[in-house]
Scaffold this active site. Structure first.
Site, PDB file in Angstrom:
ATOM      1  N   GLU A   1     -11.119   4.387  -5.044  1.00 18.09           N
ATOM      2  CA  GLU A   1     -11.300   2.944  -5.170  1.00 18.09           C
ATOM      3  C   GLU A   1     -11.615   2.586  -6.625  1.00 18.09           C
ATOM      4  O   GLU A   1     -12.165   3.394  -7.371  1.00 18.09           O
ATOM      5  CB  GLU A   1     -12.426   2.476  -4.255  1.00 18.09           C
TER       6      GLU A   1
ATOM      7  N   ARG B   1       0.888  -1.176   0.000  1.00 14.63           N
ATOM      8  CA  ARG B   1       0.000   0.000   0.000  1.00 14.63           C
ATOM      9  C   ARG B   1       0.913   1.209   0.000  1.00 14.63           C
ATOM     10  O   ARG B   1       1.772   1.339   0.876  1.00 14.63           O
ATOM     11  CB  ARG B   1      -0.878  -0.035   1.248  1.00 14.63           C
TER      12      ARG B   1
ATOM     13  N   ASP C   1      -3.980   8.420  -0.702  1.00 17.77           N
ATOM     14  CA  ASP C   1      -5.239   7.689  -0.736  1.00 17.77           C
ATOM     15  C   ASP C   1      -5.860   7.934  -2.099  1.00 17.77           C
ATOM     16  O   ASP C   1      -6.244   9.065  -2.420  1.00 17.77           O
ATOM     17  CB  ASP C   1      -6.159   8.149   0.387  1.00 17.77           C
TER      18      ASP C   1
ATOM     19  N   ARG D   1      -0.781  -5.444   4.360  1.00 20.67           N
ATOM     20  CA  ARG D   1       0.012  -4.931   3.247  1.00 20.67           C
ATOM     21  C   ARG D   1       1.173  -4.126   3.823  1.00 20.67           C
ATOM     22  O   ARG D   1       1.015  -3.429   4.828  1.00 20.67           O
ATOM     23  CB  ARG D   1      -0.822  -4.017   2.347  1.00 20.67           C
TER      24      ARG D   1
END
Length: 180
Positions: A53, A45, A50, A96
Site C-alpha cells: 500500500e 486493479r 498484490d 475496479r
C-alpha cells in the site's frame, strides 16, 4: 461423481460467459499505487498481484523505507510514455476492473513481481520465487504482506480477486462439508 462433473461444467460455462463481457482498454495511464491504475478513464486493479500500500513501509539494512511508494514508482517507470493495453472481464469489490495489462507486449504484473515490488496473488508464483532468491525489491529486506498490512492498518478484509472457479469450488466444498 456425476454431480461433481455437472457442477464443474456449470462453473466452466459461467466463466466462459463472463469472458464475453471482456473489456480491452488502451491509452495513457494514471498510476494510483503499485497495483492500481486508470486507463482511458477506467480504474483498473492489476490481476494476479498484490503490491504494498502507498503508506506501507518495509525494512532494508535495518532501516525503514517507503516500499509502497517504491512500488508506485516502479509501476510509473514501467508505463512511462508508453501505450498500455489492459484486458479484463471481472470487477473487484471496489468496482475496479480486474485486468492483465501490457506495455510494449510485456506483462506489467509479471514485471512488478519480477522486480520484487509486488507479491504473486494467484499468478506468477515462479517469478516471485526467483525475485525472492535474487533478493529484489521488497525481498532485499523485511516486509509485511500487503494484505496483512491492510488488515492491521485499514481494517479491511481480504479482497476477492476474481477467481471464479476457486470461489465456486470453495462454496461447493463448504456446501458438502455442511458449512455452507
Amino acid at each position: 461423481m456425476l454431480t461433481l462433473l455437472l457442477l464443474g461444467g456449470i462453473a466452466l460455462l459461467v466463466d466462459r460467459l463472463q469472458r464475453f463481457g471482456s473489456q480491452t482498454l488502451s491509452g495513457q495511464v494514471i498510476v494510483h499505487d503499485g497495483d492500481t491504475l486508470t486507463v482511458s478513464g477506467e480504474r483498473i486493479r492489476l490481476e494476479g498481484i498484490d503490491a504494498p500500500e502507498f503508506q506501507q513501509s518495509c525494512t532494508r539494512d535495518g532501516q525503514n523505507y517507503a516500499c509502497g511508494r517504491e512500488a508506485l514508482r516502479a509501476l510509473r517507470r514501467l508505463v512511462a510514455g508508453a501505450e498500455v493495453v489492459c484486458e479484463g472481464y471481472e470487477r473487484d469489490r471496489y468496482d475496479r476492473l480486474l485486468a492483465r495489462c501490457k506495455v510494449n507486449g510485456n506483462d506489467i504484473g509479471e514485471a512488478l513481481v519480477a522486480a520484487g515490488w509486488a507479491l504473486a496473488y494467484g499468478a506468477y508464483d515462479g517469478v516471485e520465487a526467483e525475485a525472492r532468491r535474487a533478493r529484489r525489491g521488497m525481498w532485499a529486506g523485511g516486509f509485511e504482506a500487503p494484505h496483512d498490512w491492510r488488515v492491521e492498518h485499514q481494517g479491511e478484509p481480504r479482497r476477492a480477486d476474481g477467481d471464479l472457479l476457486k470461489r465456486l469450488w470453495d462454496r461447493f466444498v463448504e456446501w458438502f462439508s455442511g458449512e455452507g
